[in-house]
Design an enzyme around this catalytic site. Structure first.
Site, PDB file in Angstrom:
ATOM      1  N   GLU A 131     -17.935  35.722 -44.573  1.00  0.00           N
ATOM      2  CA  GLU A 131     -18.544  36.809 -45.338  1.00  0.00           C
ATOM      3  C   GLU A 131     -17.605  37.995 -45.518  1.00  0.00           C
ATOM      4  O   GLU A 131     -17.844  38.870 -46.361  1.00  0.00           O
ATOM      5  CB  GLU A 131     -19.841  37.270 -44.670  1.00  0.00           C
ATOM      6  CG  GLU A 131     -21.018  36.332 -44.871  1.00  0.00           C
ATOM      7  CD  GLU A 131     -21.442  36.217 -46.326  1.00  0.00           C
ATOM      8  OE1 GLU A 131     -21.328  37.214 -47.072  1.00  0.00           O
ATOM      9  OE2 GLU A 131     -21.864  35.120 -46.730  1.00  0.00           O
ATOM     10  N   GLU A 181     -17.190  19.361 -27.893  1.00  0.00           N
ATOM     11  CA  GLU A 181     -17.004  20.580 -27.109  1.00  0.00           C
ATOM     12  C   GLU A 181     -16.299  20.303 -25.784  1.00  0.00           C
ATOM     13  O   GLU A 181     -15.732  21.210 -25.170  1.00  0.00           O
ATOM     14  CB  GLU A 181     -18.340  21.274 -26.854  1.00  0.00           C
ATOM     15  CG  GLU A 181     -19.262  20.563 -25.884  1.00  0.00           C
ATOM     16  CD  GLU A 181     -20.489  21.402 -25.569  1.00  0.00           C
ATOM     17  OE1 GLU A 181     -20.793  21.528 -24.384  1.00  0.00           O
ATOM     18  OE2 GLU A 181     -21.134  21.917 -26.493  1.00  0.00           O
TER      19      GLU A 181
END
Length: 299
Positions: free
Chosen positions: A83, A114
């Site tokens: 953004e 992960e």
């Protein structure tokens, strides 16, 4: 510390018998727990400030800021980083999000990634980090292997490093120059760190990136004067920003925005300095901070 001993994994005594409660009561409990997140962040403002300064120093040397996380932490990293491009006209490749499992992990759960410490190292390695860069690891537990691999490699490359986590004394602290440990405590649903922990991570990343953008001259007053005009909503926002700063009406703001190719800073400078578009572009090329540019141009 075993997983069961991590505060983020513990059973929250306030939310026992959650499944037996009515809908409104569940919502009230979630809301009450969420209210604690901002209080936890207040306790680590000093550490957040250190990371902001670290990032500013990095960008002033044409470095990059990396966010590295797995699962929710990685997705939150993407939400914040991408953004910045339309909001502040930040070029791509300045704030770089890296998620375990790659971009496919944004839309679905990719199991096992992960735990891949080497994967964290390799994913960061592909960007060829240097001592000019900052690497921010994000891990609720403070011990995610993927993030460990990235932070360890970042230190080897001479990068400045930080860790955002939700537990005290995280295992990955040894790889971080600054640790932001926002202790959000047990989740409403035990172990569901997409809730309070994820919310805290999002808030902290917002604070870091927004403050960095402000200090880099991409905000005037509290207005996003570097906004990219990509659609009708943003076109109207640009008009409103120009109107607010200069006092002209929206029609006049639109005329100057067109002359400035919808560059808000150029339009504002043209109106207030009475200089032509090329002169204003030149001033802003030398001084991109609008407040300082106005001091130069309006005398």
């Amino acid at each position: 510390m075993s997983l069961s001993n991590l505060p983020t994994e513990m059973v929250n005594p306030k939310t026992r018998n959650l499944d037996a409660r009515d809908t409104f009561e569940i919502l009230k409990l979630i809301n009450e727990e969420d209210a604690l997140v901002a209080l936890a962040i207040r306790e680590v403002l000093t550490e957040i400030d250190k990371v902001v300064q670290m990032c500013i120093n990095c960008l002033e040397k044409n470095g990059r800021v990396f966010y590295v996380g797995a699962g929710t932490s990685g997705r939150v990293a993407y939400v914040d980083a991408v953004e910045l491009i339309p909001t502040y006209s930040l070029q791509e490749g300045v704030f770089i999000p890296i998620i375990a499992g790659g971009t496919q992990a944004l839309g679905k759960s990719v199991e096992g990634v992960e735990d891949d410490e080497e994967g964290g190292k390799n994913d960061l390695f592909s960007y060829k980090p240097s001592e000019k860069d900052v690497v921010i690891g994000i891990a609720a537990s403070g011990r995610t292997p993927y993030v460990a691999g990235a932070l360890r490699y970042a230190k080897q490359c001479g990068c400045k490093t930080a860790l955002i986590c939700n537990v005290r004394k995280p295992l990955l602290a040894e790889y971080a120059d600054v640790v932001i440990a926002a202790e959000t405590g047990p989740e409403v649903v035990a172990g569901s760190t997409r809730m309070k922990a994820g919310t805290a991570q999002k808030m902290i990343l917002n604070m870091i990136s927004t403050t960095v953008m402000v200090k880099m001259g991409k905000v005037y007053d509290n207005l996003m004067v570097d906004v990219m005009v990509l659609n009708e909503k943003l076109r109207e926002r640009a008009q409103n920003i120009v109107t607010h700063i200069t006092g002209v009406d929206k029609q006049t703001a639109e005329i100057y925005l067109k002359k400035a190719d919808y560059n808000v800073k150029v339009a504002v400078l043209m109106i207030l300095s009475k200089n032509d578009v090329e002169e204003c572009r030149k001033i802003l090329q030398d001084q991109s901070n609008l407040r300082k540019a106005l001091q130069i141009a309006v005398r």
